[in-house]
Scaffold this motif. Structure first.
Motif, short mmCIF file in Angstrom:
data_model
loop_
_atom_site.label_atom_id
_atom_site.label_comp_id
_atom_site.label_asym_id
_atom_site.label_seq_id
_atom_site.Cartn_x
_atom_site.Cartn_y
_atom_site.Cartn_z
N LYS A 89 1.04 -1.25 0.22
CA LYS A 89 -0.17 0.36 0.11
C LYS A 89 0.96 1.11 0.27
CE LYS A 89 -1.26 1.24 4.29
NZ LYS A 89 -1.14 2.29 4.78
N ASN A 90 1.92 1.51 0.69
CA ASN A 90 2.51 2.48 1.01
C ASN A 90 4.10 2.26 -0.19
OD1 ASN A 90 1.26 3.18 3.28
ND2 ASN A 90 2.31 2.38 4.49
N LEU B 206 0.58 3.78 -3.23
CA LEU B 206 -0.20 5.29 -2.66
C LEU B 206 0.31 6.56 -3.51
CD1 LEU B 206 -1.61 5.40 0.24
CD2 LEU B 206 -2.87 4.91 -1.61
N ASP C 261 -7.45 2.26 1.92
CA ASP C 261 -6.52 3.78 1.20
C ASP C 261 -6.11 3.67 -0.83
OD1 ASP C 261 -6.50 4.76 3.49
OD2 ASP C 261 -4.26 3.95 3.65
N ALA D 189 -1.86 10.96 2.82
CA ALA D 189 -1.19 10.64 1.82
C ALA D 189 -1.88 11.08 0.77
CB ALA D 189 -0.79 8.50 1.79
N CYS E 38 0.71 13.33 -0.72
CA CYS E 38 1.78 13.32 -1.40
C CYS E 38 1.68 13.35 -2.98
CB CYS E 38 2.76 11.68 -1.93
SG CYS E 38 1.42 10.93 -1.99
N LEU F 82 7.15 10.48 3.08
CA LEU F 82 5.71 10.88 2.65
C LEU F 82 6.94 12.25 1.84
CD1 LEU F 82 2.22 10.05 3.30
CD2 LEU F 82 3.91 8.48 1.11
N GLU G 170 13.21 3.90 2.93
CA GLU G 170 12.36 2.65 3.57
C GLU G 170 12.19 2.23 1.89
OE1 GLU G 170 11.61 4.32 6.98
OE2 GLU G 170 12.14 5.40 5.30
N GLU H 141 9.78 1.41 0.53
CA GLU H 141 8.60 2.13 -1.27
C GLU H 141 9.00 3.16 -1.17
OE1 GLU H 141 8.39 1.37 2.74
OE2 GLU H 141 7.18 -0.92 2.44
N ASP I 121 3.62 -5.53 0.58
CA ASP I 121 3.92 -5.46 1.65
C ASP I 121 4.75 -6.21 2.26
OD1 ASP I 121 1.22 -3.65 2.25
OD2 ASP I 121 2.98 -3.85 3.81
N ASP J 122 5.62 0.75 12.11
CA ASP J 122 4.23 0.34 11.85
C ASP J 122 4.14 -1.67 11.75
OD1 ASP J 122 4.18 1.44 7.79
OD2 ASP J 122 3.44 2.15 10.37
N GLY K 208 -5.24 -1.35 5.01
CA GLY K 208 -4.25 -1.14 4.34
C GLY K 208 -4.03 -2.95 4.16
#
Ligand code: EPZ
Length: 420
Positions: A22-23, A26, A49, A94, A97, A168, A192, A194, A235, A308, A401
């Protein structure tokens, strides 16, 4: 209000498929605003999300189509808008962003400031500082941000925040710098996975980003970015959550499509607690034991222990031998799950950003209320191990999520259903 009903005490067995991150999805979806050409994303998780980000992009003149279950095609058809809907920011922080791409591609961006949420204040000061460093004119009121930029100019940007770096914030500035004139360096960039994926995605559109995975990103701006096709990584937080599910129920679960290299700190902590983990067939197999050993975690920016995963590991600590500690350095208030775990019989002492968890023999199933995405995951994990039936209320948090979590857990033998 949908609730999850869980009959605890069943050891989980079998294989579970991890959805896309998810992260990663987005900020990558928001970055599709940077081109007029078609973008195809594979492995996009079907979570609420992601649905919310689709709404934001449609409001900003983007056509979006799910051409397969997890494949989303996006294309800008009208690039005149520049306001992120207030209700989207309110529902999902989010959405912020989208600001960097709007400034870079449309020269303007307007949004209401994301409010705090159950895990803390959630400021965006570092986002705005970084975008101003690129030459954007940002006007703030107590509740809104209005940005304009005839042209963005490459610059030295420092993304550090008190706890380390901002995920973000890095995404916002990186997504703007790719179309800025000249070179941008981002110091203290988030590392990260992501963010690495976002950088890889932007490079696949024709951007020039160097230093991916390090805390220092160097971007040579280009005039245009083209369309692309891109796969979203699995994820890592969902992976960690299912590893804890296998461990806390004393089961034997193969978490498929897991990237152990993205979970170093988590695998280390679980192993130190006595959880048996082996890499196998493109995934990670977890075998639980009777009792687990205590441990200590301190949450940090990547590659440190991820905030998380803090609530989920705390659920396991509740049943470990001895006293464990959790120190939350990213979101010091991210302990809404503590009171609910206590109601299940957990012995937890809290003292500001640090809590002590003394393991007990077992937990009792009761009615509990979720308060944020990862707290709700922790309550589900505790319910899987508890004696009797656990009802987790406000389960819409978990749908933000975790794609099809009840179905995936049932596939591992859990007795879990969604009830109205
Ligand atoms: C991202 O949020 C994730 N969300 C969060 O995951 C995750 O917990 C967080 O990073 C930390 O890893 C998404 O990627 C969509 P931050 P983000 O900016 O970027 C402070 C989940 O459960 N800060 O990295 O909003 C901030 O207060 C969610 O999937 C500033 O001071 O978090 C915090 O202490 C929850 N000024 C720290 O930085 C700023 O301008 C890290 O926050 C921005 C942040």
């Amino acid at each position: 209000m949908v609730r999850l009903k869980i009959q605890g005490g069943i050891s989980l067995h079998g294989e579970v498929e991890i959805s896309g991150a998810k992260n990663a999805a987005l900020p990558i979806m928001a970055a599709c605003l940077l081109t007029r050409e078609r973008v195809q994303l594979h492995g996009v998780p079907r979570t609420t999300d992601v649905d919310m980000m689709v709404q934001v992009l449609q409001h900003l003149g983007m056509e979006t189509n799910w051409v397969e279950a997890h494949t989303l095609v996006l294309r800008v058809v009208d690039d005149r808008g520049h306001t992120v809907p207030a209700d989207c920011i309110e529902a999902m922080r989010a959405s912020v962003c989208a600001l960097g791409p709007l400034l870079a591609r449309r020269g303007a961006g307007h949004l209401s400031k994301p409010g705090g949420c159950r895990i803390g204040a959630r400021p965006i000061d570092a986002h705005l500082k970084g975008l101003r460093a690129l030459g954007a004119k940002i006007v703030e009121t107590d509740t809104t941000v209005t940005g304009s930029a005839r042209e963005l100019i490459g610059s030295e940007v420092d993304m550090s925040v008190p706890s380390g770096s901002t995920v973000l914030g890095t995404a916002n500035v990186l997504s703007a710098a790719v179309l800025a004139r000249g070179r941008t360096t981002i110091e203290h960039a988030a590392r990260e996975p992501e963010i690495c994926e976002l950088a890889g995605f932007l490079n696949s559109m024709g951007a020039f980003i160097h230093g991916i995975g390090t805390g220092r990103l160097v971007i040579d701006g280009v005039r245009e970015l083209h369309g692309t096709s891109f796969d979203i990584i699995p994820d890592r937080i969902e992976t960690g959550t299912y590893l804890v599910a296998g461990a806390i129920t004393g089961g034997d679960v193969l978490v498929r499509d897991a990237h152990p290299e993205h979970l170093g700190a988590v695998l280390q902590v679980l192993t130190s607690m006595g959880v048996e983990l082996t890499e196998e067939a493109g995934g990670v197999r977890v075998r639980g034991n009777e009792r687990f050993r205590r441990t200590d975690i301190v949450t940090e920016s990547y590659p440190g222990f991820p905030t998380d995963m803090q609530a989920q590991v705390m659920a396991l600590m509740c049943l470990a031998q001895g006293t464990s500690t959790v120190t939350e350095r990213i979101f010091p208030e991210r302990f809404k799950h503590v009171a609910e775990l206590r109601r299940m019989g957990a012995r937890i002492q809290s003292d500001g950003a640090r809590v002590e968890i003394t393991g007990v023999e077992d937990l009792a199933g009761v009615e509990v209320t979720a308060s944020d995405l990862r707290a709700s995951a922790a309550l589900v994990l505790a319910g899987l191990a508890a004696r009797g039936t656990t009802m987790v209320n406000e389960v819409e948090y978990i749908h933000r999520g975790y794609e099809r979590i009840a179905e995936k857990l049932r596939g591992l033998g859990a007795a879990i259903t969604e009830v109205a």
